[in-house]
Design a protein around this motif. Structure first.
Motif, PDB file in Angstrom:
ATOM      1  N   GLY A 154       0.955  -1.141  -0.014  1.00 36.11           N
ATOM      2  CA  GLY A 154      -0.089  -0.096   0.039  1.00 36.11           C
ATOM      3  C   GLY A 154       0.855   1.116  -0.040  1.00 36.11           C
ATOM      4  O   GLY A 154       2.036   1.271  -0.194  1.00 36.11           O
ATOM      5  N   SER A 155       0.084   2.309   0.435  1.00 32.70           N
ATOM      6  CA  SER A 155       1.123   3.696   0.536  1.00 32.70           C
ATOM      7  C   SER A 155       0.462   4.424   1.526  1.00 32.70           C
ATOM      8  O   SER A 155      -0.558   4.385   1.924  1.00 32.70           O
ATOM      9  CB  SER A 155       0.913   4.284  -0.891  1.00 32.70           C
ATOM     10  N   VAL A 156       1.372   5.559   2.049  1.00 31.78           N
ATOM     11  CA  VAL A 156       1.177   6.448   3.052  1.00 31.78           C
ATOM     12  C   VAL A 156       1.496   7.781   2.189  1.00 31.78           C
ATOM     13  O   VAL A 156       2.841   7.801   2.047  1.00 31.78           O
ATOM     14  CB  VAL A 156       1.573   6.322   4.467  1.00 31.78           C
ATOM     15  N   LYS A 157       0.644   8.736   1.923  1.00 35.47           N
ATOM     16  CA  LYS A 157       1.171   9.878   1.386  1.00 35.47           C
ATOM     17  C   LYS A 157       0.560  11.140   2.015  1.00 35.47           C
ATOM     18  O   LYS A 157      -0.384  11.060   3.090  1.00 35.47           O
ATOM     19  CB  LYS A 157       0.444   9.893  -0.307  1.00 35.47           C
ATOM     20  N   LEU A 158       1.262  12.094   2.057  1.00 35.33           N
ATOM     21  CA  LEU A 158       1.038  13.419   2.658  1.00 35.33           C
ATOM     22  C   LEU A 158      -0.152  14.070   1.897  1.00 35.33           C
ATOM     23  O   LEU A 158      -0.493  14.012   0.568  1.00 35.33           O
ATOM     24  CB  LEU A 158       2.175  14.312   2.704  1.00 35.33           C
ATOM     25  N   GLN A 159      -1.347  14.515   2.725  1.00 40.93           N
ATOM     26  CA  GLN A 159      -2.558  15.240   1.860  1.00 40.93           C
ATOM     27  C   GLN A 159      -2.078  16.639   1.663  1.00 40.93           C
ATOM     28  O   GLN A 159      -2.552  17.416   0.837  1.00 40.93           O
ATOM     29  CB  GLN A 159      -3.867  15.089   2.810  1.00 40.93           C
ATOM     30  N   SER A 160      -1.107  17.153   2.687  1.00 35.00           N
ATOM     31  CA  SER A 160      -1.001  18.696   2.290  1.00 35.00           C
ATOM     32  C   SER A 160       0.329  19.006   3.073  1.00 35.00           C
ATOM     33  O   SER A 160       0.931  17.941   3.882  1.00 35.00           O
ATOM     34  CB  SER A 160      -2.268  19.665   2.896  1.00 35.00           C
ATOM     35  N   ALA A 180       1.935  -3.363  10.690  1.00 35.62           N
ATOM     36  CA  ALA A 180       2.240  -2.469   9.311  1.00 35.62           C
ATOM     37  C   ALA A 180       3.726  -2.167   9.112  1.00 35.62           C
ATOM     38  O   ALA A 180       4.242  -1.975  10.295  1.00 35.62           O
ATOM     39  CB  ALA A 180       1.359  -1.229   9.477  1.00 35.62           C
ATOM     40  N   ALA A 181       4.350  -2.410   8.344  1.00 35.37           N
ATOM     41  CA  ALA A 181       5.828  -2.145   7.989  1.00 35.37           C
ATOM     42  C   ALA A 181       6.180  -1.735   6.646  1.00 35.37           C
ATOM     43  O   ALA A 181       5.151  -1.858   5.900  1.00 35.37           O
ATOM     44  CB  ALA A 181       6.764  -3.337   8.527  1.00 35.37           C
ATOM     45  N   SER A 182       7.249  -1.432   6.344  1.00 33.78           N
ATOM     46  CA  SER A 182       7.720  -1.215   5.234  1.00 33.78           C
ATOM     47  C   SER A 182       7.070   0.144   4.577  1.00 33.78           C
ATOM     48  O   SER A 182       6.922   0.354   3.236  1.00 33.78           O
ATOM     49  CB  SER A 182       7.478  -2.172   4.088  1.00 33.78           C
ATOM     50  N   THR A 183       6.812   1.187   5.473  1.00 30.74           N
ATOM     51  CA  THR A 183       5.838   2.416   5.167  1.00 30.74           C
ATOM     52  C   THR A 183       7.230   3.388   4.569  1.00 30.74           C
ATOM     53  O   THR A 183       6.753   4.243   3.974  1.00 30.74           O
ATOM     54  CB  THR A 183       4.965   2.842   6.134  1.00 30.74           C
ATOM     55  N   GLY A 200      11.901   4.990  -2.601  1.00 31.42           N
ATOM     56  CA  GLY A 200      12.391   4.669  -1.484  1.00 31.42           C
ATOM     57  C   GLY A 200      12.146   6.111  -0.452  1.00 31.42           C
ATOM     58  O   GLY A 200      11.653   7.156  -1.018  1.00 31.42           O
ATOM     59  N   VAL A 201      11.983   6.046   0.859  1.00 29.13           N
ATOM     60  CA  VAL A 201      11.791   7.086   1.758  1.00 29.13           C
ATOM     61  C   VAL A 201      12.898   7.461   2.595  1.00 29.13           C
ATOM     62  O   VAL A 201      13.124   8.222   2.771  1.00 29.13           O
ATOM     63  CB  VAL A 201      10.589   6.780   2.583  1.00 29.13           C
ATOM     64  N   VAL A 202      13.858   6.496   2.674  1.00 31.85           N
ATOM     65  CA  VAL A 202      15.068   6.728   3.403  1.00 31.85           C
ATOM     66  C   VAL A 202      16.386   6.056   2.936  1.00 31.85           C
ATOM     67  O   VAL A 202      16.120   5.176   2.031  1.00 31.85           O
ATOM     68  CB  VAL A 202      14.930   5.819   4.943  1.00 31.85           C
ATOM     69  N   ASP A 203      17.396   6.670   3.240  1.00 34.56           N
ATOM     70  CA  ASP A 203      18.678   6.388   2.487  1.00 34.56           C
ATOM     71  C   ASP A 203      19.398   5.103   3.420  1.00 34.56           C
ATOM     72  O   ASP A 203      18.728   4.797   4.532  1.00 34.56           O
ATOM     73  CB  ASP A 203      19.851   7.232   2.239  1.00 34.56           C
ATOM     74  N   SER A 204      20.396   4.869   3.012  1.00 32.84           N
ATOM     75  CA  SER A 204      21.251   3.807   3.814  1.00 32.84           C
ATOM     76  C   SER A 204      21.558   4.033   5.271  1.00 32.84           C
ATOM     77  O   SER A 204      22.068   3.311   5.943  1.00 32.84           O
ATOM     78  CB  SER A 204      22.307   3.341   2.986  1.00 32.84           C
ATOM     79  N   SER A 230       9.664   0.176   9.839  1.00 35.46           N
ATOM     80  CA  SER A 230       9.150   0.949   8.664  1.00 35.46           C
ATOM     81  C   SER A 230      10.159   1.080   7.419  1.00 35.46           C
ATOM     82  O   SER A 230       9.814   1.024   6.195  1.00 35.46           O
ATOM     83  CB  SER A 230       8.717   2.467   8.934  1.00 35.46           C
ATOM     84  N   ALA A 231      11.405   0.879   7.656  1.00 40.11           N
ATOM     85  CA  ALA A 231      12.430   1.190   6.867  1.00 40.11           C
ATOM     86  C   ALA A 231      12.634  -0.275   5.967  1.00 40.11           C
ATOM     87  O   ALA A 231      13.464  -0.475   5.034  1.00 40.11           O
ATOM     88  CB  ALA A 231      13.781   1.573   7.435  1.00 40.11           C
ATOM     89  N   ILE A 232      12.331  -1.417   6.744  1.00 40.63           N
ATOM     90  CA  ILE A 232      12.531  -2.758   5.890  1.00 40.63           C
ATOM     91  C   ILE A 232      11.879  -3.001   4.719  1.00 40.63           C
ATOM     92  O   ILE A 232      10.568  -2.986   4.913  1.00 40.63           O
ATOM     93  CB  ILE A 232      12.533  -3.623   7.198  1.00 40.63           C
ATOM     94  N   GLY A 233      12.296  -3.260   3.771  1.00 39.09           N
ATOM     95  CA  GLY A 233      11.300  -3.914   2.694  1.00 39.09           C
ATOM     96  C   GLY A 233      10.508  -5.098   2.480  1.00 39.09           C
ATOM     97  O   GLY A 233       9.575  -4.945   2.252  1.00 39.09           O
TER      98      GLY A 233
END
Length: 151
Positions: free
Chosen positions: A7-13, A86-89, A99-103, A119-122
């Motif tokens: 799924g996805s989590v996105k900013l609304q504003s 929930a994970a991998s968000t 991707g959302v985070v770097d290494s 959240s960072a684990i794929g």
């Protein structure tokens, strides 16, 4: 616990108190769909056992009249609830690959913000997540200590 659908989590504003737009996208992956259908069929096999029959008066859900795979899948879609793991968000991937985070667990496009949890684990193992949580948190703490010279 190990769903393949994403799924996805996105900013609304850009307002900090705005709710995010959350789309769990349950059962999007064909393997998850097959698993849901087979889960209903397997439960029916268990409850068809003679020793179970003495305790049953019938099938409440999805209902004995629901027999084809598409109807079973519709039932699963309409009753699906989260497993609260929930994970991998905020996956660690290159930004251009979603991707959302770097290494170093830094959130792209921000300053001073890291994600140091599952959240960072794929892709997560099919098990309780506490070990994975500790592993990512410990690694994040190590990265931060090294970066700021506090060993």
């Amino acid at each position: 616990m190990a769903a393949l659908s994403r799924g996805s989590v996105k900013l609304q504003s850009n307002l900090p108190l705005s709710d995010p737009v959350i789309d769990p996208n349950y059962l999007a992956d064909e393997a998850d769909q097959r698993m849901a259908i087979q889960g209903v069929k397997y439960a029916r096999q268990i409850f068809a056992h003679p020793e179970m029959q003495q305790w049953l008066i019938g099938e409440a859900a999805p209902g004995a009249n629901i027999t084809n795979d598409e109807d079973i899948l519709d039932f699963a879609r309409s009753t699906m609830i989260p497993n609260w793991h929930a994970a991998s968000t905020c996956r660690m991937l290159p930004r251009e690959k979603g991707g959302v985070v770097d290494s170093h667990l830094r959130v792209y496009g921000t300053k001073g913000l890291r994600v140091c949890d599952v959240s960072a684990i794929g892709r997560l193992p099919d098990m309780n997540l506490v070990g994975s949580v500790f592993a990512v948190a410990e690694n994040g703490a190590r990265i931060i200590r090294e970066e700021y010279g506090d060993e």
